[in-house]
Structure formats: structure tokens, C-alpha cells
Scaffold this motif. Structure first.
Motif, PDB file in Angstrom:
ATOM      1  N   HIS A 186       0.860  -1.191   0.000  1.00  0.00           N
ATOM      2  CA  HIS A 186       0.000   0.000   0.000  1.00  0.00           C
ATOM      3  C   HIS A 186       0.892   1.236   0.000  1.00  0.00           C
ATOM      4  O   HIS A 186       1.501   1.570   1.012  1.00  0.00           O
ATOM      5  CB  HIS A 186      -0.927  -0.003   1.219  1.00  0.00           C
ATOM      6  CG  HIS A 186      -1.998   1.042   1.141  1.00  0.00           C
ATOM      7  ND1 HIS A 186      -3.041   1.098   2.039  1.00  0.00           N
ATOM      8  CD2 HIS A 186      -2.195   2.090   0.276  1.00  0.00           C
ATOM      9  CE1 HIS A 186      -3.830   2.109   1.733  1.00  0.00           C
ATOM     10  NE2 HIS A 186      -3.328   2.731   0.677  1.00  0.00           N
ATOM     11  N   LEU A 187       0.971   1.895  -1.151  1.00  0.00           N
ATOM     12  CA  LEU A 187       1.877   3.026  -1.330  1.00  0.00           C
ATOM     13  C   LEU A 187       1.136   4.344  -1.210  1.00  0.00           C
ATOM     14  O   LEU A 187       0.051   4.511  -1.783  1.00  0.00           O
ATOM     15  CB  LEU A 187       2.540   2.983  -2.711  1.00  0.00           C
ATOM     16  CG  LEU A 187       3.100   1.656  -3.217  1.00  0.00           C
ATOM     17  CD1 LEU A 187       3.765   1.863  -4.563  1.00  0.00           C
ATOM     18  CD2 LEU A 187       4.058   1.062  -2.220  1.00  0.00           C
ATOM     19  N   LEU A 188       1.714   5.281  -0.484  1.00  0.00           N
ATOM     20  CA  LEU A 188       1.240   6.659  -0.514  1.00  0.00           C
ATOM     21  C   LEU A 188       2.135   7.422  -1.480  1.00  0.00           C
ATOM     22  O   LEU A 188       3.366   7.440  -1.307  1.00  0.00           O
ATOM     23  CB  LEU A 188       1.290   7.310   0.868  1.00  0.00           C
ATOM     24  CG  LEU A 188       0.633   8.691   0.894  1.00  0.00           C
ATOM     25  CD1 LEU A 188      -0.885   8.549   0.936  1.00  0.00           C
ATOM     26  CD2 LEU A 188       1.105   9.520   2.084  1.00  0.00           C
ATOM     27  N   VAL A 189       1.540   8.060  -2.490  1.00  0.00           N
ATOM     28  CA  VAL A 189       2.301   8.728  -3.538  1.00  0.00           C
ATOM     29  C   VAL A 189       1.948  10.216  -3.528  1.00  0.00           C
ATOM     30  O   VAL A 189       0.913  10.626  -4.057  1.00  0.00           O
ATOM     31  CB  VAL A 189       1.996   8.129  -4.921  1.00  0.00           C
ATOM     32  CG1 VAL A 189       2.913   8.742  -5.987  1.00  0.00           C
ATOM     33  CG2 VAL A 189       2.149   6.611  -4.894  1.00  0.00           C
ATOM     34  N   PRO A 190       2.789  11.061  -2.911  1.00  0.00           N
ATOM     35  CA  PRO A 190       2.500  12.509  -2.869  1.00  0.00           C
ATOM     36  C   PRO A 190       2.834  13.157  -4.214  1.00  0.00           C
ATOM     37  O   PRO A 190       3.923  12.955  -4.758  1.00  0.00           O
ATOM     38  CB  PRO A 190       3.433  13.029  -1.769  1.00  0.00           C
ATOM     39  CG  PRO A 190       4.030  11.807  -1.117  1.00  0.00           C
ATOM     40  CD  PRO A 190       3.977  10.731  -2.128  1.00  0.00           C
ATOM     41  N   ILE A 191       1.894  13.939  -4.759  1.00  0.00           N
ATOM     42  CA  ILE A 191       2.119  14.609  -6.040  1.00  0.00           C
ATOM     43  C   ILE A 191       1.781  16.086  -5.902  1.00  0.00           C
ATOM     44  O   ILE A 191       0.946  16.472  -5.087  1.00  0.00           O
ATOM     45  CB  ILE A 191       1.289  13.979  -7.175  1.00  0.00           C
ATOM     46  CG1 ILE A 191      -0.208  14.044  -6.855  1.00  0.00           C
ATOM     47  CG2 ILE A 191       1.719  12.544  -7.414  1.00  0.00           C
ATOM     48  CD1 ILE A 191      -1.094  13.566  -7.997  1.00  0.00           C
ATOM     49  N   ASP A 192       2.459  16.918  -6.721  1.00  0.00           N
ATOM     50  CA  ASP A 192       2.196  18.353  -6.666  1.00  0.00           C
ATOM     51  C   ASP A 192       2.056  18.992  -8.039  1.00  0.00           C
ATOM     52  O   ASP A 192       1.941  20.197  -8.164  1.00  0.00           O
ATOM     53  CB  ASP A 192       3.302  19.061  -5.879  1.00  0.00           C
ATOM     54  CG  ASP A 192       4.676  18.899  -6.523  1.00  0.00           C
ATOM     55  OD1 ASP A 192       4.757  18.389  -7.659  1.00  0.00           O
ATOM     56  OD2 ASP A 192       5.679  19.285  -5.885  1.00  0.00           O
ATOM     57  N   GLY A 193       2.052  18.199  -9.091  1.00  0.00           N
ATOM     58  CA  GLY A 193       1.874  18.738 -10.430  1.00  0.00           C
ATOM     59  C   GLY A 193       3.147  19.166 -11.119  1.00  0.00           C
ATOM     60  O   GLY A 193       3.120  19.567 -12.276  1.00  0.00           O
ATOM     61  N   SER A 194       4.277  19.076 -10.448  1.00  0.00           N
ATOM     62  CA  SER A 194       5.554  19.452 -11.056  1.00  0.00           C
ATOM     63  C   SER A 194       6.021  18.357 -12.008  1.00  0.00           C
ATOM     64  O   SER A 194       5.477  17.249 -12.045  1.00  0.00           O
ATOM     65  CB  SER A 194       6.607  19.653  -9.966  1.00  0.00           C
ATOM     66  OG  SER A 194       6.871  18.418  -9.307  1.00  0.00           O
ATOM     67  N   ALA A 195       7.055  18.677 -12.793  1.00  0.00           N
ATOM     68  CA  ALA A 195       7.639  17.666 -13.673  1.00  0.00           C
ATOM     69  C   ALA A 195       8.149  16.481 -12.868  1.00  0.00           C
ATOM     70  O   ALA A 195       8.084  15.332 -13.310  1.00  0.00           O
ATOM     71  CB  ALA A 195       8.781  18.290 -14.495  1.00  0.00           C
ATOM     72  N   THR A 196       8.650  16.761 -11.668  1.00  0.00           N
ATOM     73  CA  THR A 196       9.138  15.686 -10.808  1.00  0.00           C
ATOM     74  C   THR A 196       8.017  14.744 -10.408  1.00  0.00           C
ATOM     75  O   THR A 196       8.169  13.523 -10.458  1.00  0.00           O
ATOM     76  CB  THR A 196       9.794  16.277  -9.547  1.00  0.00           C
ATOM     77  OG1 THR A 196      10.862  17.133  -9.931  1.00  0.00           O
ATOM     78  CG2 THR A 196      10.333  15.174  -8.657  1.00  0.00           C
TER      79      THR A 196
END
Length: 345
Positions: A4-14
Motif C-alpha cells: 500500500h503506497l502513498l504517492v505525494p504529487i504536486d503537479g511538477s515535472a518531478t
């Protein structure tokens, strides 16, 4: 093995690269993906506090809609792979703390995070959210290195744009599908403005812009290199035309539905379900067969022309004068559809 992975995203290229790597990891392990986004607390700013006091609905849209759009596309990418997923959005300026709180609340056993740059790993982590996670986490943090500063190849740029556009459409289709599945003939009327916005998006974006570019830039160039996919490409072109006709039928059906024509609601959602299935199958063929074939067959010059076409086409999302309104439309669709799904599950 982490499940069960938590994947934080912010919309950047990264974070866009992070989604792709998280999908690859989850495919290999059949892990569940929980995408996470923390919105900045606009109420802590002077203008944000004034907006909150004057118009709470507008404040909620300004604060949360872009985050919902990011999460909707991430979920669409996971669903296309058949991977179980969910998403969480919070308002917080303490991003690392919010990530760890969400991981604990959701029962995640791994935080799948990103760090910028392969050069100087320690320097890349310095002062970053990822560094804060590593220092404070009580559960494992997997850091994948993504160099956002690296000059991207034309092929990578083009494929990323095409897949991102597929994810945008898939997110809208998912919202439409949810409304179709939850509506009942004896229940309250659906949100006709939301349904109309969804069909408007499909008409203005994939039908008028995305599909023509696929045909002139991808299909034609691939046929010039090999005849192996001629029959399949002919079928995909025919599906583009059939999709346009089906969309016009949907638009007419929505008008009849809103006018309370007897039986129009059932017919509309039956048409919508067929349209959604067709679009999903169509994008699946392109992603599994056509884009990988193009990646191996087309030249660097081909990819440069394709990247320029998709970066510079007349998609209102990217035009300076109209981009904001169209981007807000997609964000609002994603927000309202996401809230409807959360409320009913």
C-alpha cells in the motif's frame, strides 16, 4: 513486499515522473496506490481570507479544484493499468506532516517519494519535503530520483503530453461513468450543468484537437515508416469518426433528458456507457500498441515535429488568452465528480 503506497504529487515535472515510476512499482507488486496532494492554505493569506469571507464556494474552488484535477489524472493512469487506487486531498502548509498523517490514517506501509536530480543526492534532498519525510517518518520512505532539470528529449515530451491528455479525458469519463452508475430513474435529477460541462470538454478537447493531431502527427508518420499497423490505424481513424457521432447523439440525448422527455434519462446513460467503453478501449489500444510502436519506429526529427504540434496546438487549455478558463473547467469537473464519488462510497 510493500502493498500500500502513498504517492505525494504536486503537479511538477518531478511528480509527473513519480507517478509513472509508482505505476511501474505497483504493476510489479500489485500494490494499492493512494495518491496524495496538499493544497496551500489560501485562508492564511490576506486575499484568501477575504475570498473565504465573501464567497466560501469560490474559495473552495480556488483552493481545491487544481488539486482534484491532479489527483483525477493520477487515478485515471492507475485505472488504465487495472491497479487499485484512491486519492486524498488536504489543505495544509505543513506538507511533510500532512503526508505522514495521511499515510498512517490510510494504513500505508510505504511512502513513495521523489527527489530532484541524480547529481548530488544529498544536495537534492537538502531543505526538501522529501528530506523532512526521511527525518520524521516511522515507516519506510522510498526515494526515487528524478532530474526535473534534465533537458527532455522530444520523444519524451511528446509522449508525456499525449498520455497526459489521455489521462485528462479518462478522468472526465470516469466522472461521467460514476453519474451514470449512480443515477436512478426515480431519484433526483442529476447535475445537468456538470453533465453539459463534461460533454463540452470532450467536444472541445479530444474531438476537435487531440484526435486530429493523433491522426496527422502519429498515425501518418507511423504509416510512412511501416505498413505493419495500417489496418489497426484505419480502425482507429474510424473510431474517431464514430466517437464524434456518438458524442453528438449524447448531446442531443442530454437536451431531451433535461426537458424531462419520457425515458430520455435511461437512454442518455445507456448511450453514455457505450461511449465511455468505446473511448477506454480506443485509448487502451493506442497506449499498448501504437505509442510503443511509434517510440521505436519514428525518428528524432519526427518526434520534434510531434512535440511542437502538441505543445503548440490550439487546445484552449494551453492558449494564453483562453487557457485559464478551460483549465478551470477541467479542474472544476474533476472536483465535483471527485466529491460525488467520495460522498456515495
Amino acid at each position: 513486499m510493500y502493498k500500500h503506497l502513498l504517492v505525494p504529487i504536486d503537479g511538477s515535472a518531478t511528480s509527473l515522473g513519480l507517478i509513472d515510476q509508482a505505476l511501474a512499482y505497483a504493476r510489479a507488486t500489485q500494490a494499492h496506490l493512494s495518491f496524495f496532494h496538499a493544497c496551500r492554505d489560501l485562508a492564511a493569506t490576506g486575499s484568501g481570507a477575504m475570498l473565504l469571507a465573501a464567497d466560501p464556494v469560490a474559495y473552495a474552488t480556488s483552493a481545491q479544484a487544481p488539486g482534484h484535477a491532479l489527483l483525477a489524472k493520477a487515478e485515471a493512469a492507475a485505472r488504465a493499468e487495472g491497479l487499485p487506487c484512491d486519492s486524498t486531498l488536504v489543505i495544509s502548509d505543513q506538507v511533510a506532516d500532512a503526508i505522514l498523517e495521511a499515510a498512517e490514517r490510510l494504513g500505508c506501509d510505504l511512502v513513495f517519494a521523489a527527489s530532484r536530480g541524480r547529481k548530488g543526492f544529498a544536495t537534492a534532498l537538502s531543505g526538501s519535503v522529501t528530506r523532512q519525510l526521511i527525518e520524521a517518518a516511522q515507516l519506510p520512505v522510498l526515494v526515487t530520483c528524478i532530474d526535473a532539470r534534465e533537458r527532455l528529449t522530444a520523444r519524451y515530451r511528446a509522449l508525456s503530453l499525449i498520455r497526459d491528455e489521455h489521462r485528462s479525458l479518462a478522468a472526465v469519463l470516469h466522472g461521467l461513468e460514476h453519474l451514470a452508475q449512480t443515477w436512478r430513474a426515480d431519484g433526483p435529477a442529476p447535475d445537468f450543468r456538470l453533465l453539459g460541462a463534461m460533454l463540452f470538454y470532450v467536444e472541445q478537447f479530444p474531438e476537435r484537437l487531440h484526435h486530429p493531431k493523433e491522426e496527422t502527427q502519429i498515425f501518418a508518420r507511423l504509416q510512412a515508416r511501416t505498413s505493419q499497423f495500417d489496418t489497426l490505424l484505419q480502425e482507429l481513424r474510424a473510431q474517431h469518426r464514430a466517437g464524434g457521432e456518438a458524442l453528438r447523439e449524447l448531446q442531443a440525448g442530454l437536451i431531451a433528458f433535461e426537458r424531462a422527455t419520457p425515458g430520455a434519462g435511461e437512454r442518455f446513460f445507456e448511450q453514455a456507457q457505450r461511449f465511455i467503453v468505446g473511448q477506454w478501449q480506443h485509448m487502451g489500444v493506442e497506449e499498448r500498441l501504437i505509442l510503443p510502436a511509434a517510440a521505436t519506429q519514428l525518428s528524432d526529427e519526427d518526434w520534434q515535429r510531434i512535440a511542437e504540434a502538441f505543445e503548440g496546438h490550439a487546445d484552449p487549455r494551453f492558449r494564453r488568452e483562453a487557457g485559464a478558463s478551460f483549465e478551470q473547467l477541467f479542474a472544476r469537473i474533476a472536483q465535483v465528480a471527485g466529491e460525488a464519488v467520495t460522498t456515495s462510497t
